[in-house]
Design a protein around this motif. Structure first.
Motif, PDB file in Angstrom:
ATOM      1  N   TRP A 121      22.876  19.635  64.958  1.00 34.66           N
ATOM      2  CA  TRP A 121      23.799  20.393  65.809  1.00 34.66           C
ATOM      3  C   TRP A 121      23.824  19.850  67.232  1.00 34.66           C
ATOM      4  CZ3 TRP A 121      27.582  23.871  65.492  1.00 34.66           C
ATOM      5  CH2 TRP A 121      27.761  24.581  64.307  1.00 34.66           C
ATOM      6  N   LEU A 122      22.649  19.561  67.775  1.00 28.24           N
ATOM      7  CA  LEU A 122      22.580  19.061  69.150  1.00 28.24           C
ATOM      8  C   LEU A 122      23.314  17.736  69.296  1.00 28.24           C
ATOM      9  CD1 LEU A 122      21.447  19.418  72.022  1.00 28.24           C
ATOM     10  CD2 LEU A 122      19.401  18.195  71.279  1.00 28.24           C
ATOM     11  N   GLN A 123      23.102  16.828  68.336  1.00 28.15           N
ATOM     12  CA  GLN A 123      23.790  15.535  68.381  1.00 28.15           C
ATOM     13  C   GLN A 123      25.304  15.714  68.255  1.00 28.15           C
ATOM     14  OE1 GLN A 123      22.357  12.952  69.296  1.00 28.15           O
ATOM     15  NE2 GLN A 123      20.293  12.724  68.480  1.00 28.15           N
ATOM     16  N   TYR A 124      25.714  16.680  67.473  1.00 26.57           N
ATOM     17  CA  TYR A 124      27.149  16.982  67.344  1.00 26.57           C
ATOM     18  C   TYR A 124      27.718  17.415  68.696  1.00 26.57           C
ATOM     19  CZ  TYR A 124      31.413  19.422  65.883  1.00 26.57           C
ATOM     20  OH  TYR A 124      32.719  19.846  65.758  1.00 26.57           O
ATOM     21  N   HIS A 125      27.003  18.315  69.402  1.00 33.28           N
ATOM     22  CA  HIS A 125      27.464  18.789  70.709  1.00 33.28           C
ATOM     23  C   HIS A 125      27.416  17.685  71.766  1.00 33.28           C
ATOM     24  CE1 HIS A 125      28.198  22.954  69.721  1.00 33.28           C
ATOM     25  NE2 HIS A 125      26.988  23.092  69.196  1.00 33.28           N
ATOM     26  N   MET A 126      26.523  16.715  71.563  1.00 36.19           N
ATOM     27  CA  MET A 126      26.432  15.593  72.490  1.00 36.19           C
ATOM     28  C   MET A 126      27.409  14.475  72.115  1.00 36.19           C
ATOM     29  SD  MET A 126      22.256  15.433  72.955  1.00 36.19           S
ATOM     30  CE  MET A 126      22.246  14.170  74.254  1.00 36.19           C
ATOM     31  N   TYR A 150      18.430  27.282  64.325  1.00 34.81           N
ATOM     32  CA  TYR A 150      18.680  28.180  65.447  1.00 34.81           C
ATOM     33  C   TYR A 150      20.173  28.327  65.737  1.00 34.81           C
ATOM     34  CZ  TYR A 150      13.696  27.991  66.730  1.00 34.81           C
ATOM     35  OH  TYR A 150      12.333  28.091  66.740  1.00 34.81           O
ATOM     36  N   PHE A 151      20.931  27.275  65.519  1.00 34.93           N
ATOM     37  CA  PHE A 151      22.358  27.272  65.850  1.00 34.93           C
ATOM     38  C   PHE A 151      23.169  28.151  64.895  1.00 34.93           C
ATOM     39  CE2 PHE A 151      20.752  23.584  67.976  1.00 34.93           C
ATOM     40  CZ  PHE A 151      21.572  23.371  69.070  1.00 34.93           C
ATOM     41  N   THR A 152      22.615  28.508  63.741  1.00 36.25           N
ATOM     42  CA  THR A 152      23.353  29.320  62.764  1.00 36.25           C
ATOM     43  C   THR A 152      22.752  30.709  62.577  1.00 36.25           C
ATOM     44  OG1 THR A 152      22.068  28.417  60.908  1.00 36.25           O
ATOM     45  CG2 THR A 152      24.098  27.260  61.505  1.00 36.25           C
ATOM     46  N   TRP A 153      21.772  31.072  63.402  1.00 32.45           N
ATOM     47  CA  TRP A 153      21.075  32.340  63.217  1.00 32.45           C
ATOM     48  C   TRP A 153      21.557  33.429  64.182  1.00 32.45           C
ATOM     49  CZ3 TRP A 153      15.566  29.752  62.906  1.00 32.45           C
ATOM     50  CH2 TRP A 153      15.411  29.180  61.633  1.00 32.45           C
ATOM     51  N   ASP A 154      22.676  33.229  64.799  1.00 35.31           N
ATOM     52  CA  ASP A 154      23.265  34.251  65.692  1.00 35.31           C
ATOM     53  C   ASP A 154      22.339  34.657  66.832  1.00 35.31           C
ATOM     54  OD1 ASP A 154      25.653  34.395  64.202  1.00 35.31           O
ATOM     55  OD2 ASP A 154      24.752  35.804  62.795  1.00 35.31           O
ATOM     56  N   LEU A 155      21.650  33.683  67.406  1.00 36.99           N
ATOM     57  CA  LEU A 155      20.847  33.913  68.611  1.00 36.99           C
ATOM     58  C   LEU A 155      21.801  33.790  69.804  1.00 36.99           C
ATOM     59  CD1 LEU A 155      17.775  31.770  67.560  1.00 36.99           C
ATOM     60  CD2 LEU A 155      17.800  34.253  67.793  1.00 36.99           C
ATOM     61  N   GLU A 156      22.421  34.907  70.166  1.00 37.75           N
ATOM     62  CA  GLU A 156      23.512  34.890  71.133  1.00 37.75           C
ATOM     63  C   GLU A 156      22.997  34.778  72.565  1.00 37.75           C
ATOM     64  OE1 GLU A 156      26.387  38.027  70.333  1.00 37.75           O
ATOM     65  OE2 GLU A 156      25.459  38.262  68.359  1.00 37.75           O
ATOM     66  N   LYS A 157      23.524  33.813  73.293  1.00 42.18           N
ATOM     67  CA  LYS A 157      23.090  33.555  74.663  1.00 42.18           C
ATOM     68  C   LYS A 157      23.206  34.795  75.533  1.00 42.18           C
ATOM     69  CE  LYS A 157      24.023  30.429  78.564  1.00 42.18           C
ATOM     70  NZ  LYS A 157      24.839  29.274  79.023  1.00 42.18           N
ATOM     71  N   GLU A 158      24.267  35.575  75.326  1.00 41.31           N
ATOM     72  CA  GLU A 158      24.525  36.752  76.171  1.00 41.31           C
ATOM     73  C   GLU A 158      23.454  37.825  75.997  1.00 41.31           C
ATOM     74  OE1 GLU A 158      26.684  35.397  74.019  1.00 41.31           O
ATOM     75  OE2 GLU A 158      27.848  34.272  75.516  1.00 41.31           O
ATOM     76  N   LYS A 159      22.750  37.815  74.888  1.00 40.20           N
ATOM     77  CA  LYS A 159      21.736  38.832  74.607  1.00 40.20           C
ATOM     78  C   LYS A 159      20.336  38.392  75.028  1.00 40.20           C
ATOM     79  CE  LYS A 159      24.063  40.953  70.618  1.00 40.20           C
ATOM     80  NZ  LYS A 159      23.939  41.285  69.175  1.00 40.20           N
ATOM     81  N   LEU A 160      20.225  37.179  75.551  1.00 39.95           N
ATOM     82  CA  LEU A 160      18.907  36.602  75.811  1.00 39.95           C
ATOM     83  C   LEU A 160      18.620  36.480  77.305  1.00 39.95           C
ATOM     84  CD1 LEU A 160      19.084  33.696  73.188  1.00 39.95           C
ATOM     85  CD2 LEU A 160      18.037  35.950  72.881  1.00 39.95           C
ATOM     86  N   ASP A 161      17.371  36.717  77.682  1.00 36.92           N
ATOM     87  CA  ASP A 161      16.893  36.462  79.038  1.00 36.92           C
ATOM     88  C   ASP A 161      16.259  35.075  79.010  1.00 36.92           C
ATOM     89  OD1 ASP A 161      15.647  36.312  81.482  1.00 36.92           O
ATOM     90  OD2 ASP A 161      14.832  38.342  81.423  1.00 36.92           O
ATOM     91  N   LEU A 162      17.069  34.042  79.239  1.00 36.56           N
ATOM     92  CA  LEU A 162      16.628  32.666  79.035  1.00 36.56           C
ATOM     93  C   LEU A 162      15.500  32.258  79.978  1.00 36.56           C
ATOM     94  CD1 LEU A 162      20.057  30.870  78.418  1.00 36.56           C
ATOM     95  CD2 LEU A 162      18.366  31.604  76.733  1.00 36.56           C
ATOM     96  N   THR A 163      15.529  32.749  81.209  1.00 36.73           N
ATOM     97  CA  THR A 163      14.455  32.416  82.160  1.00 36.73           C
ATOM     98  C   THR A 163      13.124  32.952  81.667  1.00 36.73           C
ATOM     99  OG1 THR A 163      16.021  32.464  84.007  1.00 36.73           O
ATOM    100  CG2 THR A 163      13.678  32.611  84.543  1.00 36.73           C
ATOM    101  N   ASP A 164      13.128  34.190  81.192  1.00 34.99           N
ATOM    102  CA  ASP A 164      11.898  34.797  80.685  1.00 34.99           C
ATOM    103  C   ASP A 164      11.404  34.064  79.440  1.00 34.99           C
ATOM    104  OD1 ASP A 164       9.883  36.970  80.409  1.00 34.99           O
ATOM    105  OD2 ASP A 164      11.023  37.395  78.589  1.00 34.99           O
ATOM    106  N   ILE A 165      12.315  33.737  78.519  1.00 36.35           N
ATOM    107  CA  ILE A 165      11.935  33.015  77.301  1.00 36.35           C
ATOM    108  C   ILE A 165      11.334  31.664  77.651  1.00 36.35           C
ATOM    109  CG2 ILE A 165      12.770  31.986  75.143  1.00 36.35           C
ATOM    110  CD1 ILE A 165      15.014  34.099  75.173  1.00 36.35           C
ATOM    111  N   LEU A 166      11.975  30.972  78.587  1.00 35.76           N
ATOM    112  CA  LEU A 166      11.497  29.655  79.006  1.00 35.76           C
ATOM    113  C   LEU A 166      10.089  29.754  79.591  1.00 35.76           C
ATOM    114  CD1 LEU A 166      12.448  26.678  79.210  1.00 35.76           C
ATOM    115  CD2 LEU A 166      13.217  27.189  81.533  1.00 35.76           C
TER     116      LEU A 166
END
Length: 449
Positions: A104-109, A19-35
């Motif tokens: 990726w997540l562990q890298y960011h953490m 997911y981290f390399t597939w260009d799923l851009e946060k700005e284009k997503l409605d995160l509340t709706d997806i959740l």
């Protein structure tokens, strides 16, 4: 970790398929709706353990985008756990994407040791299946397709391409056939109300491989009804309702089927029952709003406003429609069609300032998303024409609608409205000269204003 080591790790991470390399851009997503939708999938355990594993993987990424890294870690680890339980000794290639997400997540953490550990696991899988690159495994392509499909309609075409590639490698795979049917249905719904034979054929193929999937049955039933094959459609819809009487996604389609081809009252009853199970479903609220609109329109068409009692019932139905559309836009703020319909209902209720505000919001979102823009512009033009009685603005927006596509359904409607305005008001004020200029150009063969 030294800067050199960090650069090496980052380079390895960028080569992963996840997911981290597939260009799923946060700005284009409605995160509340997806959740909300993903949590609904978990609540009803849709898709079995394999589908549930993908859902937890997606939930983990959404939680990461929302900044909840610890929750993201829990969900991604749950995904791995379910994959190992479901696939047992054949789980390796199914773990490529979740392991990539975890790396990726562990890298960011800043847990670099754990990050390297997951990179080693992926390398081990890659060596075990050295006949093809990570991104060419049907398991990875299928997971990528589902991710694109779940996260935004903007990615439907990418989802379609990935499902097609996955099916080339694994033509009988039930998951990929199901996903491909879903995405063909969604793309078709976006651009046409008439079902294609290709989509119906794929829905049948998917149903053969997923005979207990009631959502597929419900979608196929709608497509068949739209093709005037009512008997088979009704039979499938009955089977879907019997198999999943409490599943919101199934009830939603059953409700639409009944609203369009059967009983609006039964549709409302079913949708209300589904809403009790899934109160945060924007789609169910939207369907309920449309049901009340259908009842209101029918009563109006029968001359209901002529009696006090019927007029009161029309107002009650409109209020119910507005309530559910309000909830829809509250739960899914980027739902342009619902927002546009809500504006129309407020304008009918005499609340013109509120309608104006909603139309402006819908226009802004439609322009940003490049979605449903012509439809919103045409409705806004009609609002000025019939509610504001502001004909220069109506002409301006109808002409803007025509500029987008004069041969579309909305374009043709705007042309008819311009004809009406021109016939009645062209001589009333200088502003209406715009309509005369438009028709003069049209007569000379111009494509638009």
């Amino acid at each position: 970790m030294s800067s050199t080591e960090a650069a090496v790790v980052k380079d390895e991470l960028n080569k992963l398929e996840c997911y981290f390399t597939w260009d799923l851009e946060k700005e284009k997503l409605d995160l509340t709706d997806i959740l909300n939708r993903l949590e609904g999938h978990v609540d009803f355990k849709r898709g079995g353990d394999a589908g549930l594993a993908q859902t937890y993987n997606s939930l983990g990424f959404v939680k990461y985008l929302l900044g909840s890294h610890e929750e993201a870690l829990v969900f991604m680890q749950k995904s791995v756990e379910l994959i190992k339980e479901y696939w047992d000794n054949n789980c390796d290639r199914w773990l490529i994407v979740p392991y990539g997400n975890l790396a990726w997540l562990q890298y960011h953490m800043k847990c670099f040791g754990e990050c390297k550990g997951y990179l080693e696991k992926i390398k081990s899988i890659e060596q075990k299946f050295s006949d093809s690159a990570l991104g060419l495994h049907h398991e990875v392509l299928g997971e990528k397709a589902w991710a694109f499909f779940k996260f935004s309609r903007k990615y439907y075409n990418q989802a379609k391409e990935c499902f097609e590639k996955a099916l080339e490698l694994e033509p009988e795979n039930a998951q990929w056939n199901c996903g491909y049917a879903f995405v063909l249905h969604r793309i078709e719904t976006q651009f046409s109300t008439k079902p294609s034979l290709a989509t119906i054929k794929q829905l049948r193929l998917a149903l053969e491989a997923n005979s207990d999937n009631d959502e597929l049955k419900a979608i196929l039933a709608l497509k068949l009804a739209q093709s005037m094959e009512y008997d088979e459609g009704e039979k499938l819809m009955e089977e879907a309702l019997e198999g999943s009487p409490n599943a919101p996604n199934v009830i939603r389609y059953v409700g639409k089927f009944l609203r369009d081809y059967g009983s609006v009252e039964t549709s409302i009853a079913l949708l209300k029952r589904a809403l009790e199970k899934s109160p945060t479903s924007a789609f169910i609220h939207h369907q309920l709003g449309l049901c009340y609109k259908r009842k209101k329109n029918y009563l109006q068409s029968q001359g209901g406003q002529k009696s006090t009692r019927a007029a009161a019932e029309i107002q009650r139905l409109r209020s119910q429609c507005i309530y559910h559309l309000d909830k829809t836009t509250e739960l899914r703020c980027g739902f342009i069609i619902a927002m546009n319909e809500l504006a129309i209902q407020y304008s009918e209720d005499g609340k013109l300032d509120r309608a104006e505000e909603l139309f402006q919001q819908a226009l802004q979102i439609a322009k940003e998303k490049n979605e449903s823009l012509q439809y919103v512009i045409r409705c806004y033009a009609e609002f000025h024409q019939y509610k504001r009685r502001s004909f220069p603005e109506a002409i301006s927006y109808h002409m803007e609608c025509l500029k987008i596509d004069k041969d579309s359904k909305d374009g043709k409607k705007s042309a008819k409205h311009l004809n009406k305005i021109n016939d009645r008001w062209s001589s009333k004020s200088s502003g209406h000269g715009s309509a005369q200029r438009f028709f003069a150009k049209k007569e000379k063969g111009h494509a638009g204003p």
